[in-house]
Enzyme design. Structure first.
Site, mmCIF file in Angstrom:
data_model
loop_
_atom_site.group_PDB
_atom_site.id
_atom_site.type_symbol
_atom_site.label_atom_id
_atom_site.label_comp_id
_atom_site.label_asym_id
_atom_site.label_seq_id
_atom_site.Cartn_x
_atom_site.Cartn_y
_atom_site.Cartn_z
ATOM 1 N N GLY A 162 0.769 -1.383 0.095
ATOM 2 C CA GLY A 162 -0.017 -0.106 0.112
ATOM 3 C C GLY A 162 0.741 1.358 -0.039
ATOM 4 C CG ASN A 163 1.249 3.010 -2.786
ATOM 5 O OD1 ASN A 163 0.407 3.703 -3.532
ATOM 6 N ND2 ASN A 163 1.683 1.908 -3.016
ATOM 7 C CB SER A 205 9.548 1.343 -3.515
ATOM 8 O OG SER A 205 8.744 0.034 -3.994
ATOM 9 N N GLY A 206 8.688 0.081 -0.591
ATOM 10 C CA GLY A 206 9.141 -1.053 0.272
ATOM 11 C C GLY A 206 9.680 -0.709 1.698
ATOM 12 C CB SER A 236 4.855 4.034 -4.242
ATOM 13 O OG SER A 236 4.057 3.059 -4.574
ATOM 14 C CB SER A 237 6.091 -0.183 -7.158
ATOM 15 O OG SER A 237 5.274 -0.873 -6.226
ATOM 16 C CG ASP A 238 1.340 1.009 -6.561
ATOM 17 O OD1 ASP A 238 1.641 0.512 -5.393
ATOM 18 O OD2 ASP A 238 1.296 -0.095 -7.564
ATOM 19 C CG HIS A 254 -2.408 0.593 -3.990
ATOM 20 N ND1 HIS A 254 -3.569 -0.199 -4.612
ATOM 21 C CD2 HIS A 254 -1.402 -0.476 -4.414
ATOM 22 C CE1 HIS A 254 -2.951 -1.417 -5.065
ATOM 23 N NE2 HIS A 254 -1.547 -1.507 -4.626
ATOM 24 C CG HIS A 287 -2.196 -5.405 -1.872
ATOM 25 N ND1 HIS A 287 -1.557 -6.214 -2.382
ATOM 26 C CD2 HIS A 287 -2.264 -3.914 -2.557
ATOM 27 C CE1 HIS A 287 -0.905 -5.764 -3.369
ATOM 28 N NE2 HIS A 287 -1.065 -4.382 -3.460
ATOM 29 C CG ASP A 328 -24.645 7.376 3.548
ATOM 30 O OD1 ASP A 328 -24.652 6.935 4.656
ATOM 31 O OD2 ASP A 328 -25.589 8.070 2.908
ATOM 32 C CG HIS A 359 -2.971 -4.102 -8.305
ATOM 33 N ND1 HIS A 359 -2.239 -3.310 -9.039
ATOM 34 C CD2 HIS A 359 -2.282 -4.214 -7.085
ATOM 35 C CE1 HIS A 359 -1.122 -2.905 -8.226
ATOM 36 N NE2 HIS A 359 -1.468 -3.378 -7.147
ATOM 37 C CE1 TYR A 413 -22.748 12.221 7.134
ATOM 38 C CE2 TYR A 413 -25.065 11.305 7.426
ATOM 39 C CZ TYR A 413 -23.756 11.058 7.441
ATOM 40 O OH TYR A 413 -23.295 10.386 8.491
HETATM 41 O O1 LIG Z 1 0.666 -4.141 -5.322
HETATM 42 C C1 LIG Z 1 1.664 -4.150 -4.857
HETATM 43 C C2 LIG Z 1 2.486 -5.229 -5.117
HETATM 44 O O2 LIG Z 1 1.795 -6.401 -5.548
HETATM 45 C C3 LIG Z 1 2.327 -2.729 -4.506
HETATM 46 O O3 LIG Z 1 1.313 -1.918 -4.602
HETATM 47 C C4 LIG Z 1 2.697 -2.911 -2.889
HETATM 48 O O4 LIG Z 1 3.244 -3.810 -2.519
HETATM 49 C C5 LIG Z 1 3.345 -1.676 -2.552
HETATM 50 O O5 LIG Z 1 4.525 -1.255 -2.959
HETATM 51 P P1 LIG Z 1 5.338 -0.117 -2.804
HETATM 52 O O6 LIG Z 1 6.085 -0.378 -1.484
HETATM 53 O O7 LIG Z 1 4.553 1.142 -2.712
HETATM 54 O O8 LIG Z 1 6.457 -0.017 -4.051
#
Ligand SMILES: O=C(CO)[C@@H](O)[C@@H](O)COP(=O)(O)O
Length: 237
Positions: A28-29, A45-46, A74-76, A95, A97, A120, A171, A229
């Site tokens: 995630g990120n 990333s990581g 991040s890889s995203d 993002h 998981h 909502d 994903h 609301y």
């Molecule tokens: O989906 C994945 C890997 O499947 C990436 O979004 C997740 O591991 C986060 O990667 P990063 O650490 O943000 O590069």
């Protein structure tokens, strides 16, 4: 530290993900854009959330060039960048998981709007952005993930301010909002409605959508022209 307040905000928003149990390990990120400065800040990333510091947050311009930060973004990052450039209303992106949202993503299915909880926040289903064709996959995968989301919204005529999230086939979920904090809020909502839609399907064999009038009432009371609301209760009522 350059871009200190932006990096601090993004750092704090990232730390909310494990708190809400939306991520495991480094998955995630979170990012946030400062359109006036022409940059956005994103988790490196990581990096374990427990090790994350504000100075680790990476700052890039809207062409994807790193402006500050020593670690790899991040890889995203390409996916976040595609969304910021395609949708000016987006101020922050998350993002994760989170398990139930990933289940719908891996099934390649929209999350239907089964009730008022989702209505909502989402004016309809949470769409599933499909795999791209082999021809499109040629470019960087992350760039294609972002393009698949953008093309899904444009082709389906969806407004990202009315549908603040998506599940990407095979994903996982991406959510967004006016800033990083609201994007995290929507990530919590998306995981919750993904879970309850799955439970609904288990209870009655299908996750049937709620009637449109429920969407109109619930979404528009928070987001429509006469939204009311969350107002403080009037005196004496
Ligand atoms: O989906 C994945 C890997 O499947 C990436 O979004 C997740 O591991 C986060 O990667 P990063 O650490 O943000 O590069």
């Amino acid at each position: 530290m350059e871009y200190e307040s932006l990096r601090e905000r993004v750092w704090r928003a990232n730390l909310l993900l494990p708190g809400y149990k939306l991520v495991t390990f480094t998955w995630g990120n979170v990012s946030e854009v400062d359109r006036a400065a022409g940059v956005f800040a994103i988790k490196p990333s990581g990096v374990e959330y427990s090790d994350l510091r504000p100075e680790d947050i990476v700052v890039l311009d809207l062409a994807g060039h790193v402006m500050a930060g020593a670690l790899n973004p991040s890889s995203d990052t390409e996916t976040h960048l595609e969304l910021y450039n395609a949708f000016p209303s987006i101020g922050g992106i998350v993002h994760t998981h989170s398990s139930h949202a990933v289940a719908w993503a891996q099934a390649g299915e929209d999350i239907p709007c089964c009730g008022t909880t989702q209505a909502d926040y989402f004016y309809g289903p949470v769409p599933c952005a499909p795999h791209l064709t082999q021809a499109e996959i040629g470019e960087a995968y992350e760039k294609n993930t972002g393009r698949s989301i953008v093309e899904t919204f444009l082709s389906r005529g969806l407004d990202p301010t009315h549908v603040p999230g998506v599940v990407c086939a095979s994903h996982g979920p991406f959510t967004w909002g006016r800033d990083a904090a609201q994007a995290v809020y929507h990530a919590v909502v998306l995981e919750e409605v993904a879970k309850t839609a799955l439970l609904t399907r288990q209870v009655c064999g299908e996750a049937r959508p709620a009637p449109q009038r429920y969407l109109d009432k619930h979404f528009l009371r928070k987001h429509g022209p006469n939204a009311y609301y969350g107002q403080k209760a009037r005196k004496g009522e």
